[in-house]
Scaffold this active site. Structure first.
Site, short mmCIF file in Angstrom:
data_model
loop_
_atom_site.label_atom_id
_atom_site.label_comp_id
_atom_site.label_asym_id
_atom_site.label_seq_id
_atom_site.Cartn_x
_atom_site.Cartn_y
_atom_site.Cartn_z
N ASP A 1 6.08 30.09 15.47
CA ASP A 1 5.85 31.46 14.66
C ASP A 1 6.79 32.41 15.34
O ASP A 1 6.74 33.05 16.53
CB ASP A 1 4.30 32.04 14.88
CG ASP A 1 3.50 31.22 13.99
OD1 ASP A 1 3.85 30.75 12.86
OD2 ASP A 1 2.43 31.00 14.46
N LEU A 2 7.89 32.76 14.59
CA LEU A 2 9.01 33.61 15.10
C LEU A 2 8.60 35.02 15.97
O LEU A 2 8.03 35.61 15.22
CB LEU A 2 10.29 33.82 14.07
CG LEU A 2 11.41 34.65 14.71
CD1 LEU A 2 12.19 33.72 15.65
CD2 LEU A 2 12.29 34.94 13.58
N ASP A 3 8.96 35.04 17.19
CA ASP A 3 8.47 36.47 17.92
C ASP A 3 7.03 36.44 17.93
O ASP A 3 6.57 37.76 18.07
CB ASP A 3 9.28 37.47 17.46
CG ASP A 3 11.02 37.35 17.67
OD1 ASP A 3 11.05 36.67 18.73
OD2 ASP A 3 11.52 37.70 16.90
N GLU A 4 6.13 35.72 17.63
CA GLU A 4 4.85 35.96 17.85
C GLU A 4 3.91 35.14 18.72
O GLU A 4 2.83 34.84 18.76
CB GLU A 4 4.09 35.55 16.43
CG GLU A 4 4.55 36.69 15.22
CD GLU A 4 3.98 36.56 13.89
OE1 GLU A 4 2.95 36.05 13.98
OE2 GLU A 4 4.49 37.29 12.83
N HIS B 1 12.30 39.78 23.80
CA HIS B 1 12.51 40.36 22.71
C HIS B 1 13.00 41.75 22.75
O HIS B 1 12.20 42.44 23.32
CB HIS B 1 11.49 40.15 21.54
CG HIS B 1 11.57 40.56 20.14
ND1 HIS B 1 11.69 41.76 19.78
CD2 HIS B 1 12.07 39.60 19.16
CE1 HIS B 1 11.91 41.55 18.47
NE2 HIS B 1 12.05 40.43 18.10
#
Length: 299
Positions: free
Chosen positions: A242-245, A208
């Protein structure tokens, strides 16, 4: 398979034919290390490296990674796994027992930006990324020449949100055909569906382009510039729904100042992204990462 890598792989497997790795996560209690050590000793194995961590010695979670040399491991690895299962059951362990000569097979997903892909390919060519890159999948054609120039299969599969299920069905079939162990998203700019993620738990590594949790989502460098940030960074993590988590494997940062415009920030950011992703992938390939809840233990 690339002939140069094939030669590297054969040398690596010959050198490590008796080397094994054991990863364990379980409720902390007395006797865990003794039981593991006695098991390895009973097979005439010599512990080369051992790292352990406990969240709390009273009622916490215990983690350990052991690397060992064991004579004729190639012949008795399966038997050792079956025997260790009894110890694992006694201590309620989540565990992984892997001979080092079983090199993991990797699929790389990429879109238009190639800097992370190029870094991985360079590390692979230099012998510092020991994995069998079985294929590269992309929703654009930009990477084809460099990938096929190394005799790595390249699959162009156009993707967008309207055909996501169809695209992922093709991708999952390719992953199955190539017997893939790990998937690396080297700036693959498509959101994966819950079905795809569920089929590959803790096997998908993403990079990311920001120091999470800051600037989640689109246009992070523009937003960072607008805030006048003094630090930018990159985060590599396992993909969850969970997007980017997902659980973070590695992060790094660089200092910037008011003289850095958006393009300068992107240039610095790409450099950080390359190195952070490469380190995260190496640690995964070396069985140095244990996932616990939404965190990682990295030995």
């Amino acid at each position: 398979m690339n002939s140069f890598f094939k030669n590297q792989l054969e040398q690596f497997q010959e050198k490590n034919q008796n080397r094994g790795r054991l990863l364990v996560s379980c409720p902390d209690q007395p006797g865990i290390v003794a039981a593991i050590s006695q098991f390895l000793y009973s097979h005439n194995a010599n512990i080369i490296e051992s790292n352990q961590y406990s969240t709390n010695p009273e009622g916490g979670r215990f983690f350990i990674r052991i690397e060992f040399e064991c004579p004729t491991l190639k012949d008795k690895a399966q038997e050792m796994k079956q025997q260790f299962a009894e110890i694992a059951s006694k201590f309620s362990m989540e565990w992984s027992f892997r001979p080092v000569f079983e090199v993991k097979r990797t699929a790389i997903f990429v879109s238009k930006e190639l800097h992370c892909l190029l870094e991985l390919l360079w590390e692979w060519q230099s012998g510092d990324l020991l994995t069998d890159i079985a294929l590269v999948i992309s929703n654009h054609e930009e990477a084809r020449d460099v990938v096929e120039g190394l005799n790595i299969p390249f699959y162009y599969i156009p993707a967008n949100k309207d055909i996501r299920a169809e695209v992922e069905a093709k991708q999952l079939q390719l992953l199955k055909e190539h017997d893939i162990d790990v998937i690396v998203l080297a700036r693959y700019m498509q959101i994966l569906t819950p079905n795809f993620v569920a089929a590959n738990p803790n096997k998908i590594i993403n990079i990311h382009h920001s120091f999470l949790p800051a600037f989640i989502g689109a246009r992070p460098y523009e937003r960072a510039y607008g805030r006048g940030v003094k630090l930018i960074g990159a985060t590599s993590h396992y993909v969850t729904n969970d997007l980017d988590e997902g659980p973070i494997i590695e992060q790094d940062i660089a200092r910037v100042d008011h003289r850095s415009n958006v393009e300068a920030l992107k240039k610095i950011g790409r450099s950080i992204e390359r190195s952070v992703l490469a380190r995260a992938v190496k640690w995964h390939l070396d069985d140095r990462v244990i996932v616990h809840e939404n965190k990682t233990i990295v030995f």
